[in-house]
Motif scaffolding. Sequence first.
Motif, mmCIF file in Angstrom:
data_model
loop_
_atom_site.group_PDB
_atom_site.id
_atom_site.type_symbol
_atom_site.label_atom_id
_atom_site.label_comp_id
_atom_site.label_asym_id
_atom_site.label_seq_id
_atom_site.Cartn_x
_atom_site.Cartn_y
_atom_site.Cartn_z
ATOM 1 N N LEU A 17 1.230 6.206 -3.784
ATOM 2 C CA LEU A 17 1.476 4.911 -3.454
ATOM 3 C C LEU A 17 0.520 4.354 -2.254
ATOM 4 O O LEU A 17 0.208 3.125 -2.072
ATOM 5 C CB LEU A 17 2.983 4.482 -2.854
ATOM 6 N N GLN A 18 -0.132 5.317 -1.611
ATOM 7 C CA GLN A 18 -1.138 4.887 -0.739
ATOM 8 C C GLN A 18 -2.479 4.491 -1.231
ATOM 9 O O GLN A 18 -3.077 3.514 -1.080
ATOM 10 C CB GLN A 18 -1.552 6.003 0.230
ATOM 11 N N ARG A 62 13.858 -3.590 -10.448
ATOM 12 C CA ARG A 62 14.319 -2.219 -10.150
ATOM 13 C C ARG A 62 13.463 -1.174 -9.204
ATOM 14 O O ARG A 62 13.980 -0.484 -8.569
ATOM 15 C CB ARG A 62 14.637 -1.562 -11.724
ATOM 16 N N LEU A 63 12.271 -1.505 -9.421
ATOM 17 C CA LEU A 63 11.223 -0.408 -8.641
ATOM 18 C C LEU A 63 11.609 -0.704 -7.331
ATOM 19 O O LEU A 63 11.576 0.124 -6.360
ATOM 20 C CB LEU A 63 9.984 -0.723 -9.134
ATOM 21 N N ILE A 64 11.434 -2.091 -6.970
ATOM 22 C CA ILE A 64 11.610 -2.469 -5.519
ATOM 23 C C ILE A 64 12.960 -1.802 -4.752
ATOM 24 O O ILE A 64 13.012 -1.380 -3.580
ATOM 25 C CB ILE A 64 11.406 -4.038 -5.278
ATOM 26 N N ALA A 65 13.943 -2.116 -5.762
ATOM 27 C CA ALA A 65 15.331 -1.656 -5.137
ATOM 28 C C ALA A 65 15.334 -0.243 -4.821
ATOM 29 O O ALA A 65 15.949 0.267 -3.840
ATOM 30 C CB ALA A 65 16.281 -1.992 -6.139
ATOM 31 N N HIS A 66 14.434 0.572 -5.520
ATOM 32 C CA HIS A 66 14.442 1.927 -5.430
ATOM 33 C C HIS A 66 13.650 2.366 -4.118
ATOM 34 O O HIS A 66 14.180 3.181 -3.541
ATOM 35 C CB HIS A 66 13.913 2.782 -6.725
ATOM 36 N N LEU A 67 12.536 1.759 -4.064
ATOM 37 C CA LEU A 67 11.838 1.863 -3.033
ATOM 38 C C LEU A 67 12.212 1.595 -1.604
ATOM 39 O O LEU A 67 12.085 2.149 -0.684
ATOM 40 C CB LEU A 67 10.373 1.335 -2.943
ATOM 41 N N LYS A 68 13.070 0.516 -1.555
ATOM 42 C CA LYS A 68 14.022 0.073 -0.511
ATOM 43 C C LYS A 68 15.285 1.108 -0.107
ATOM 44 O O LYS A 68 15.912 1.054 0.748
ATOM 45 C CB LYS A 68 14.564 -1.194 -0.602
ATOM 46 N N ARG A 92 8.104 10.259 2.108
ATOM 47 C CA ARG A 92 7.731 9.145 2.825
ATOM 48 C C ARG A 92 7.096 9.386 4.182
ATOM 49 O O ARG A 92 7.221 10.626 4.655
ATOM 50 C CB ARG A 92 9.128 8.178 3.437
ATOM 51 N N ASP A 93 6.204 8.682 4.815
ATOM 52 C CA ASP A 93 5.579 9.201 6.185
ATOM 53 C C ASP A 93 6.695 8.917 7.308
ATOM 54 O O ASP A 93 7.874 8.447 7.229
ATOM 55 C CB ASP A 93 4.572 8.180 6.340
ATOM 56 N N ARG A 94 6.349 9.339 8.340
ATOM 57 C CA ARG A 94 7.495 9.153 9.455
ATOM 58 C C ARG A 94 7.925 7.657 9.883
ATOM 59 O O ARG A 94 8.952 7.724 10.611
ATOM 60 C CB ARG A 94 6.667 9.625 10.838
ATOM 61 N N LYS A 95 7.099 6.662 9.420
ATOM 62 C CA LYS A 95 7.801 5.372 9.603
ATOM 63 C C LYS A 95 8.658 4.976 8.486
ATOM 64 O O LYS A 95 9.076 4.062 8.366
ATOM 65 C CB LYS A 95 6.623 4.421 9.739
ATOM 66 N N GLY A 96 8.758 5.883 7.420
ATOM 67 C CA GLY A 96 9.537 5.379 6.213
ATOM 68 C C GLY A 96 8.897 4.749 5.015
ATOM 69 O O GLY A 96 9.498 4.401 4.109
ATOM 70 N N LYS A 97 7.651 4.549 5.236
ATOM 71 C CA LYS A 97 6.894 4.120 4.187
ATOM 72 C C LYS A 97 6.532 5.008 2.821
ATOM 73 O O LYS A 97 6.227 6.107 3.224
ATOM 74 C CB LYS A 97 5.238 3.713 4.859
#
Length: 837
Positions: free
Chosen positions: A192-193, A236-242, A273-278
């Motif tokens: 995703l990066q 659906r994708l946004i809901a999962h990423l959140k 995810r990274d330390r910030k949750g990204k």
Amino acid sequence: MTNEPITELGQLKFSLNFDQFASLFPFHLMINREMKVIQMGQVIQRLLESIDILNAPLELHFQINRPKCSTSFEAILEQTRSLFLLQCHHQDIQLKGQMIYLEALDTLLFLASPWITDISDLKKLGLNINDFPLHDSISDYLFLLQAKNASLADAKKLNTKLTTQRGELRKSEEQLKLALDAVEEGLWDWNLQTGDVYRSKHYFSILDYEPDELENNIQARNSLIHPDDRYSMQQRLIAHLKGKTPVYEAEIRLRTKSGKWKWILDRGKLVSRDRKGKPLRMVGTHLDISDRKQAEEVLKIAKQAAEAANFAKSDFLAVMSHEIRTPMNGIIGMTNLLLDTSLKPEQLDYVETIRNSGDTLLTIINDILDFSKIESGKLELEKHPFDLRVCVEEALDLLASQATAKGIELIYKLESHTPTQIIGDITRLRQIILNLVSNAVKFTTDGEILVTISTQQQISPEENSQHDCELQFAISDTGVGIPRDRLDRLFQAFSQVDVSTTRRYGGTGLGLAIGKRLSEIMGGRMWVESEEGKGSTFYFTAILQVHPASFNISHIEPELTNKKLLLAVGNAKLRNCLTWQLQNMGLDVKSSESSNMTLHYMQENSFQIAIIDIDSPDFHHINLTEKIRAIPNQRDLTLIMLSSQGKQNLEHQPIATEFTAFLQKPLRHYQLHNTLLQVARGIWSKQSGNCSTKILSYSRTEPQNLPVHDHKFAEKLPLKILLVEDGLVNQKIALKLLEKLGYQADVANNGLEAVKATQKQLYDVVFMDVQMPEMDGLEATRQIRKELSKQPQIIAMTANARPEDRQECLNAGMNDYISKPIRFDAIEVVLKNMVFK
């Protein structure tokens, strides 16, 4: 020589005593010039204590493996600088050491120690570290060897473990590859990066692309998505990423290389995810579901077609029900009116049979409408008190004419302790019995059909009045029987034993299937036992509630107690059942199976009543009654005729002159009991008839079963009534029924006339038919509700019997609903309900 120390050795060379020498050289051997062992160390002596070695030749107990020389004193002297290895013949021990020549003693001294290559050899030889002298380097060697062996063992285990893990890893990789190939799913791995996407080979093959034909980024995938699916997929994708959903899943259409659309099940999961949750990385799969989507579409079309066909079937059944119910309304309605007139007993029986037959036909119509309910398990059973005996008798009466035509006896028997007063659905129970007995009549050419009712539990008055009881019904016949390999087809809907059955005997194949389901709804089951060529027995059970009236002690009439009765019946089962039934009434019964036996009993005994079955060939003789009258003590004997034939036909035959009373088969308990009472009380005798051929008979049904009308009902509830009906027969029946309650109703022939009539006259009640020409009852009701300020009660009258038909009437504005054929009690109930409303 003994194993004593040679002191000169210690004095001359080492100044050692024996213990010191033994401690320093525990494994030594001393050999004389004759090559015999004359002394040995203590440890060797311990190890070989069971062997007599001293003063024995060396070669008897040891073999020189090294150096290669003969076993002679001189040969060994030449090898004193060599390393000697001696192998013991008695134990797996090898001694290693040096030969020393002692000149003073002219002997050889072998200074040795065991040859040890593994620390485990110590235990095998029965040795330990303490057996070795401190100066001997072998002890240090052993400790080093032990450490080395431990290290080697650990290394070996580690190597084995690594080898195993490498094999397992290789196997896992192979299994993963096989699994991925087997599931036919494409893999994707999305960074995703960077937006880069790894796609497996199968991912591309699903869409017919080569790997180098799509860029390795997420934009390449997005460009292939169908426009109509893009928004829902993104949501659906946004809901999962959140973090709102545990997995991402979407059904989308992707464009293939050829330009066609393929349905894909896109599934994935965020794995890091990274330390910030990204979100950092997401992996998932692509599965081609085009075939499934096509099957779903076909299924959807088929479902719509099935629903349309089912609706058409229901609509057809509703129309047919209406068309059949309309003439049935005339038959049953006129029968009910006829029952309210003065009838002779036999006429009453005929009219009752017509009414029961009409009710049965009506039940069949309802069964057709209810079949879908039975299949879906939504059929509701009624709960009303009824007499179990009457339920069975009514079913047998409906089939009596068919059985008589074939010469078949219809018999029933209630076993001891069987309750007769039941709470349940008499219509459904009678339907099961009727279906089974009807089949038995159909497949039986002669003999009898026996219905046996029993219960496995005895119920006492002390038990709860709401007690449930499991009743078992057995319908046995003497018919053709059923092949064993065809029994499994019996209870399938629209199925019979074979195709020829339908051609020969008729039928739809629904009866047994419906009967089985009904018994299951009643908490029971149905099964069959049959032998081809000998007959069948169908069983079913039902759990029904026992009415408290069943606990009342049956009253035995004193006039019948101990009355001597002769029962002359040819059929054994009928004779046994009637004997049991008569004995329960208190009579002293003697049964006979032939004319000769009957005459014999009459000569030996004095009887007060005799029942003779004239259908039995051996009893249907005029000279039998003449012979009975010739017996002095039987001249005034009351004879009762038992037959399945019509009484009116028998009255014109010569045999009828000697009989006082008549009993109709299949025999009803009510008729039997009251006929015997009339005879026993002297009310009926041969002299009481108006003519010589008159045979008296009692009604087969209880008077309380006939409708009782309150002719002053209209005085108690004065109402102005309008009858809206287009059928002349139905008009006539409804007007007569209302007339019996004291009402004079006005008539409208269709809905349009009804609307005009209500505008001119105020009515309290409108009985409204639904299907009529010019304007139907539903539209007429809507206009009446819309136009009139003072509203009447509108009661629907229709041959449509489905629940949705009833609801349609209520939705149109009607207050209540009665189904055709119209019955007196239904009109009375609906009018009484108006008072409470």
